[in-house]
Design a protein around this motif. Structure first.
Motif, short mmCIF file in Angstrom:
data_model
loop_
_atom_site.label_atom_id
_atom_site.label_comp_id
_atom_site.label_asym_id
_atom_site.label_seq_id
_atom_site.Cartn_x
_atom_site.Cartn_y
_atom_site.Cartn_z
N LYS A 344 32.50 28.34 39.12
CA LYS A 344 32.40 29.71 38.99
C LYS A 344 31.37 30.28 39.80
N GLY A 346 29.68 32.82 42.52
CA GLY A 346 29.66 34.25 42.70
C GLY A 346 28.41 34.78 42.90
N GLU A 388 37.91 44.60 38.88
CA GLU A 388 38.17 43.40 39.37
C GLU A 388 39.17 43.70 40.60
N GLU A 411 36.19 39.02 46.83
CA GLU A 411 37.20 39.17 45.46
C GLU A 411 36.19 39.44 44.31
N CYS A 412 36.43 40.55 43.86
CA CYS A 412 35.72 40.96 42.45
C CYS A 412 36.32 40.46 41.27
N LYS A 413 35.13 39.89 40.25
CA LYS A 413 35.49 39.23 38.95
C LYS A 413 34.60 39.80 38.03
N LYS A 414 35.31 39.57 36.76
CA LYS A 414 34.29 39.75 35.60
C LYS A 414 33.31 38.48 35.46
N GLU A 416 31.04 35.72 33.55
CA GLU A 416 31.70 34.82 32.25
C GLU A 416 31.50 35.43 30.90
N ASN A 427 28.21 44.45 39.87
CA ASN A 427 29.64 43.77 40.28
C ASN A 427 29.35 42.46 40.36
N TRP A 429 31.30 39.13 42.67
CA TRP A 429 32.35 38.97 43.58
C TRP A 429 32.12 37.52 44.09
N TYR A 455 36.60 49.40 47.50
CA TYR A 455 37.69 48.79 46.97
C TYR A 455 38.97 49.05 47.82
#
Length: 498
Positions: A344, A346, A388, A411-414, A416, A427, A429, A455
């Motif tokens: 996980k 980031g 994302e 890579e951008c993510k949400k 948890e 942000n 990532w 982006y």
């Protein structure tokens, strides 16, 4: 974000050995190609056909006319037939606009049943482009080479991508950064050689006493401030979180007054980017937060703690993405804290206040909370989480003898879980090629904690911009290893070091 009505010149090379009929075909073919590309709907700017170039004098004249045309943002060259490259030397030496070499040919397929020597002589881009390309390489001129059939959407798309790079190069010479006070004391990465930056990039970086711009803020009328506050309340969700509504609104009004005052000052003095510093706020009542976020969304570059390099890069990236369909946003960012849980990992990206809402995903809210930095009243700020998907983080660093631009695919993510107590835009990532290699590579290459993030541009585009500006691009992306990066950095010190 207003720019000139830029165009790109299409210059076709040939010579007169094969007669007037051949030259008429060359002109007709190149006109047809330009018309097709313009009607494709793919290019962000118009391509302008120019008469076939066959002599030293005409090539030199055309390229100097391109230099003098403020609307010409670059030149696309193609050798339809064989064009003796010595004819291009003087023109190429004097060309000051971005250059693209389109390596294509008019016909897609060899006409097996009818091909003869006349056809061979006329359609020999495979021959002519190599002669021309040799000369450009020998002269050490940076250019973009795009190979493929001119009707192929991928080829036209690559030309479109290069056009945005060229726009960044042209507009770079128009970037003026206003520094409010100085940079954060004893911080290394926000420093840099502003004279060298003007030589390399064309950037003008000027400092103003904070109270000079504060006077512009104080001059904003109550009615103008109230009108902008109303716009805020119509546009964003208001999160009072127990605060008195009238007291909350007064804090928001301070940011509205700052936004109007700052923007008027920037327009009057003709600046396209701004830096502030929480350690020197003068008579400002709050650290500019919401105000800066709004200015960034309008297209201004921004850098925190006096970081003029990132402010200029944010401006360049916003210019390069002007008019882009379905753009997802560009902002200043800062590496804050890690998640190191296996699987996980980031980096949580944010800043104290100043993250551009163009990168927001979903609702954007206004919060007003205390800030330990700056010793001022509680600043209002826009709060959100980001989209994302893939993005690029770039860091321009001054190594003393040269500039280096680090370019990291991410890579951008949400996150948890929600972060209800974090009152900032953020942000999250994962850097390429993987989390830990990305961290080690960034630090090894000397990357800063501030970045210009987008982006909407690719690492290829940003790297092409760096190459066209004559500085060292360093790519941190899929496939990169630490031993390979060390070799690249060593070679870069030889190629780009003074």
């Amino acid at each position: 974000m207003q720019t000139r009505n830029y165009k790109f010149w299409f210059c076709t090379g040939s010579q007169d050995l094969y007669g007037d009929e051949c030259l008429s075909h060359v002109a007709a073919h190149s006109k047809e190609m330009v018309d097709y590309m313009n009607k494709s709907g793919i290019l962000p700017f118009e391509v302008v056909w120019k008469p076939t170039l066959i002599t030293n004098e005409l090539i030199r004249k055309t390229f100097n006319e391109a230099n003098m045309d403020d609307e010409c943002a670059g030149v696309i060259t193609w050798m339809h037939t064989f064009s003796p490259a010595k004819s291009w030397i003087l023109g190429l030496k004097e060309l000051r606009k971005p250059l693209c070499h389109l390596h294509t040919q008019y016909n897609q397929e060899i006409p097996y049943d009818t091909i003869d020597m006349d056809f061979m002589n006329e359609n020999q881009a495979a021959h002519g482009d190599r002669e021309y390309g040799h000369m450009v390489t020998r002269m050490g001129i940076e250019r973009k080479i795009i190979a493929g059939y001119w009707k192929d959407e991928k080829v036209i798309g690559r030309i479109a991508s290069w056009m945005r790079v060229a726009l960044g190069v042209i507009e770079s010479s128009h970037v003026r950064v206003m520094r409010v006070a100085d940079n954060m004391r004893n911080v290394a990465v926000t420093e840099g050689d502003k004279v060298e930056a003007q030589l390399k990039f064309g950037w003008e970086v000027d400092a103003y006493p904070v109270n000079e711009i504060a006077q512009s803020v104080e001059a904003v009328s109550q009615s103008d401030t109230n009108a902008l506050v109303d716009e805020y309340y119509d546009t964003y969700e208001i999160l009072l979180e127990g605060r008195d509504p009238e007291e909350f609104k007064k804090h928001v009004a301070v940011q509205a007054q700052i936004e109007i005052g700052f923007e008027r000052f920037l327009e009057e003095k003709n600046y396209q980017a701004i830096v502030t510093h929480f350690g020197d706020l003068g008579s400002l009542k709050q650290l500019p937060g919401l105000a800066i976020q709004r200015l960034m969304q309008k297209g201004y570059g921004f850098g925190a703690e006096g970081d003029w390099k990132v402010a200029a890069m944010v401006r360049i990236m916003k210019i390069m993405t002007t008019g882009m369909k379905d753009a997802k946003g560009t902002s200043m960012m800062e590496d804050y804290t890690y998640n190191l849980v296996p699987g996980k990992e980031g980096i949580l990206q944010s800043h104290m206040l100043e993250v551009c809402p163009s990168i927001a995903d979903g609702k954007v809210s206004i919060k007003c909370q205390p800030l330990s930095m700056g010793d001022r009243e509680d600043p209002a700020r826009l709060v959100f989480t980001s989209k994302e998907g893939p993005g690029v983080a770039a860091s321009l660093v001054d190594l003393g003898d040269r500039f280096r631009l680090l370019i990291n695919d991410v890579e951008c993510k949400k996150v948890e879980k929600p972060m209800p107590h974090l009152p900032v835009g953020s942000n999250f990532w994962v850097p390429k090629p993987d989390f830990y290699t990305g961290l080690e590579a960034w630090i090894l290459a000397g990357g800063a904690h501030h970045t210009a993030f987008t982006y909407d541009l690719t690492s290829e585009q940003i790297g092409d911009w760096a190459s066209m500006m004559g500085i060292e691009p360093v790519y941190i992306t899929d496939g990169v290893t630490i031993p390979q990066l060390k070799r690249d950095l060593m070679l870069g010190s030889v190629v780009y070091g003074k």
